[in-house]
Design a protein around this motif. Structure first.
Motif, PDB file in Angstrom:
ATOM      1  N   ARG A 100       0.693  -1.013  -0.063  1.00 49.04           N
ATOM      2  CA  ARG A 100       0.028  -0.015   0.010  1.00 49.04           C
ATOM      3  C   ARG A 100       0.968   1.306   0.119  1.00 49.04           C
ATOM      4  N   THR A 101       2.145   1.305   0.568  1.00 47.31           N
ATOM      5  CA  THR A 101       2.840   2.318   0.662  1.00 47.31           C
ATOM      6  C   THR A 101       4.015   2.611  -0.150  1.00 47.31           C
ATOM      7  N   ALA A 102       4.453   1.586  -0.711  1.00 50.55           N
ATOM      8  CA  ALA A 102       5.776   1.526  -1.498  1.00 50.55           C
ATOM      9  C   ALA A 102       5.435   1.377  -2.992  1.00 50.55           C
ATOM     10  N   ALA A 103       6.207   2.225  -3.871  1.00 51.55           N
ATOM     11  CA  ALA A 103       6.240   1.974  -5.125  1.00 51.55           C
ATOM     12  C   ALA A 103       7.581   1.091  -5.694  1.00 51.55           C
ATOM     13  N   ASP A 104       7.158   0.429  -6.845  1.00 44.47           N
ATOM     14  CA  ASP A 104       8.346  -0.569  -7.141  1.00 44.47           C
ATOM     15  C   ASP A 104       9.489   0.235  -7.864  1.00 44.47           C
ATOM     16  N   THR A 105      10.213   0.697  -7.040  1.00 49.78           N
ATOM     17  CA  THR A 105      11.665   1.782  -7.340  1.00 49.78           C
ATOM     18  C   THR A 105      12.747   0.737  -7.169  1.00 49.78           C
ATOM     19  N   PRO A 106      13.890   1.326  -7.615  1.00 51.64           N
ATOM     20  CA  PRO A 106      15.173   0.700  -7.319  1.00 51.64           C
ATOM     21  C   PRO A 106      15.633   0.908  -5.929  1.00 51.64           C
ATOM     22  N   GLU A 107      15.278   1.773  -5.338  1.00 47.75           N
ATOM     23  CA  GLU A 107      15.649   1.916  -3.973  1.00 47.75           C
ATOM     24  C   GLU A 107      14.743   0.959  -3.139  1.00 47.75           C
ATOM     25  N   VAL A 108      13.583   0.768  -3.297  1.00 46.58           N
ATOM     26  CA  VAL A 108      12.651  -0.043  -2.565  1.00 46.58           C
ATOM     27  C   VAL A 108      13.469  -1.671  -2.709  1.00 46.58           C
ATOM     28  N   ARG A 109      13.643  -2.085  -4.153  1.00 44.87           N
ATOM     29  CA  ARG A 109      14.147  -3.447  -4.285  1.00 44.87           C
ATOM     30  C   ARG A 109      15.474  -3.557  -3.755  1.00 44.87           C
ATOM     31  N   ARG A 110      16.581  -2.622  -3.596  1.00 38.63           N
ATOM     32  CA  ARG A 110      17.595  -2.260  -2.886  1.00 38.63           C
ATOM     33  C   ARG A 110      17.402  -2.766  -1.537  1.00 38.63           C
ATOM     34  N   ALA A 111      16.700  -2.211  -1.011  1.00 39.63           N
ATOM     35  CA  ALA A 111      16.197  -2.204   0.729  1.00 39.63           C
ATOM     36  C   ALA A 111      15.923  -3.723   1.099  1.00 39.63           C
ATOM     37  N   TYR A 112      15.002  -4.147   0.170  1.00 36.02           N
ATOM     38  CA  TYR A 112      14.741  -5.479   0.439  1.00 36.02           C
ATOM     39  C   TYR A 112      15.607  -6.511   0.324  1.00 36.02           C
ATOM     40  N   ARG A 113      16.383  -6.375  -0.872  1.00 41.98           N
ATOM     41  CA  ARG A 113      17.494  -7.470  -1.090  1.00 41.98           C
ATOM     42  C   ARG A 113      18.604  -7.376   0.193  1.00 41.98           C
ATOM     43  N   ARG A 114      18.814  -6.048   0.197  1.00 39.37           N
ATOM     44  CA  ARG A 114      19.907  -5.678   1.279  1.00 39.37           C
ATOM     45  C   ARG A 114      19.513  -6.534   2.679  1.00 39.37           C
ATOM     46  N   ALA A 115      18.403  -6.152   3.169  1.00 41.21           N
ATOM     47  CA  ALA A 115      17.855  -6.941   4.333  1.00 41.21           C
ATOM     48  C   ALA A 115      17.851  -8.431   4.385  1.00 41.21           C
ATOM     49  N   MET A 116      17.535  -9.221   2.977  1.00 41.49           N
ATOM     50  CA  MET A 116      17.820 -10.489   2.993  1.00 41.49           C
ATOM     51  C   MET A 116      19.123 -11.061   3.160  1.00 41.49           C
ATOM     52  N   ARG A 117      19.991 -10.065   2.507  1.00 37.31           N
ATOM     53  CA  ARG A 117      21.564 -10.566   2.658  1.00 37.31           C
ATOM     54  C   ARG A 117      21.850 -10.284   4.114  1.00 37.31           C
ATOM     55  N   LEU A 118      21.565  -9.347   4.932  1.00 39.61           N
ATOM     56  CA  LEU A 118      21.865  -9.232   6.162  1.00 39.61           C
ATOM     57  C   LEU A 118      21.355 -10.321   7.077  1.00 39.61           C
ATOM     58  N   GLU A 119      20.210 -11.028   6.504  1.00 35.79           N
ATOM     59  CA  GLU A 119      19.717 -12.043   7.425  1.00 35.79           C
ATOM     60  C   GLU A 119      20.734 -13.110   7.456  1.00 35.79           C
ATOM     61  N   LEU A 120      21.247 -13.405   6.068  1.00 35.74           N
ATOM     62  CA  LEU A 120      22.230 -14.413   5.849  1.00 35.74           C
ATOM     63  C   LEU A 120      23.445 -14.395   6.533  1.00 35.74           C
ATOM     64  N   ASP A 121      23.952 -12.993   6.798  1.00 36.34           N
ATOM     65  CA  ASP A 121      24.945 -12.638   7.385  1.00 36.34           C
ATOM     66  C   ASP A 121      25.097 -13.070   8.747  1.00 36.34           C
ATOM     67  N   PHE A 122      23.641 -12.511   9.367  1.00 37.99           N
ATOM     68  CA  PHE A 122      23.191 -13.109  10.878  1.00 37.99           C
ATOM     69  C   PHE A 122      23.663 -14.299  11.259  1.00 37.99           C
ATOM     70  N   PHE A 123      22.964 -15.156  10.187  1.00 37.46           N
ATOM     71  CA  PHE A 123      23.303 -16.589  10.604  1.00 37.46           C
ATOM     72  C   PHE A 123      24.588 -17.112  10.497  1.00 37.46           C
ATOM     73  N   ASP A 124      25.207 -16.532   9.299  1.00 36.15           N
ATOM     74  CA  ASP A 124      26.655 -16.744   9.248  1.00 36.15           C
ATOM     75  C   ASP A 124      27.628 -16.682  10.450  1.00 36.15           C
ATOM     76  N   ALA A 125      27.416 -15.313  11.073  1.00 32.67           N
ATOM     77  CA  ALA A 125      27.916 -15.086  12.376  1.00 32.67           C
ATOM     78  C   ALA A 125      27.551 -15.775  13.640  1.00 32.67           C
ATOM     79  N   ALA A 126      26.320 -16.417  13.626  1.00 33.73           N
ATOM     80  CA  ALA A 126      26.006 -17.180  14.608  1.00 33.73           C
ATOM     81  C   ALA A 126      26.303 -18.987  14.732  1.00 33.73           C
ATOM     82  N   ALA A 127      26.546 -18.850  13.284  1.00 34.10           N
ATOM     83  CA  ALA A 127      27.056 -20.327  12.947  1.00 34.10           C
ATOM     84  C   ALA A 127      28.497 -20.249  13.447  1.00 34.10           C
ATOM     85  N   ARG A 128      29.336 -19.090  13.223  1.00 35.14           N
ATOM     86  CA  ARG A 128      30.793 -19.049  13.493  1.00 35.14           C
ATOM     87  C   ARG A 128      30.884 -19.050  14.980  1.00 35.14           C
ATOM     88  N   ARG A 129      30.059 -18.741  15.517  1.00 34.45           N
ATOM     89  CA  ARG A 129      30.039 -18.247  17.000  1.00 34.45           C
ATOM     90  C   ARG A 129      30.371 -16.679  17.254  1.00 34.45           C
TER      91      ARG A 129
END
Length: 211
Positions: A175-204
């Protein structure tokens, strides 16, 4: 296809990587060492407090009552996750009041808070939706085969109520977002940061209050 569905589909590779991640599979089969999970709980509690502040910034920046009320409802939902962490902390002696955030945790929280502080509601939703949808996805995928001491974690995110919170945030994104490069980058960036979070947890984590 809705914007939220298109963004999720566009990051299907990262969702698959998260589901196959050793940290996540270790939760599912119970093989993850307890100290790794304790470190994750401490770091994730720090993260969730920042996530709640992101929702609060969404409330503050809302331009209509519907958006304000939705962010407020989502903010209330974070309390259930924090209670889960409080339960683990009480049972395992984890001091959640004295957590030193790891670099991966700070990278994610700083991204979320900067986006929520400087972006509009749509940009904020794009940065915050991946966490909700990914965890709902993981919970639902792991529930049929999860065993061991972390079953409570899986059940929390497999719960239909959590899926509904994710869907609520996705609807607000649509409802609030347009399909812009900025929105797509923010979404993709958050997904990558989720994986980084799991990587750090796995390494201790480098510094964990529970240790």
């Amino acid at each position: 296809m809705t914007l939220s569905a298109a963004l999720w589909a566009g990051s299907a590779d990262l969702a698959r990587a998260a589901l196959a991640h050793p940290f996540v599979t270790g939760i599912a089969d119970g093989s993850l060492p307890r100290e790794r999970f304790a470190g994750y709980v401490a770091q994730d509690a720090f993260f969730l407090e920042a996530f709640a502040r992101g929702y609060a910034l969404g409330v503050a920046h809302s331009r209509d009552r519907g958006t304000l009320e939705t962010f407020a409802d989502l903010l209330a939902g974070v309390r259930d996750e924090l209670r889960l962490h409080d339960g683990y902390a009480a049972r395992w002696g984890i001091d959640l009041a004295d957590v030193e955030p790891a670099p991966a945790t700070l990278a994610y929280t700083e991204f979320l808070l900067a986006t929520a502080a400087l972006g509009g509601a749509g940009q904020t939703c794009a940065a915050m939706t991946p966490c909700m949808r990914l965890y709902a996805h993981l919970g639902q995928a792991l529930a049929p085969r999860a065993t061991g001491p972390y079953r409570e974690w899986v059940d929390t995110y497999a719960d239909p109520g959590f899926d509904q919170l994710a869907a609520t945030l996705e609807a607000l994104l649509d409802r609030t977002a347009a399909d812009t490069p900025e929105v797509r980058r923010a979404y993709r960036r958050a997904m990558r940061l989720e994986l980084d979070f799991f990587d750090a947890a796995a390494r201790r984590w480098g510094t964990v209050a529970a240790e």
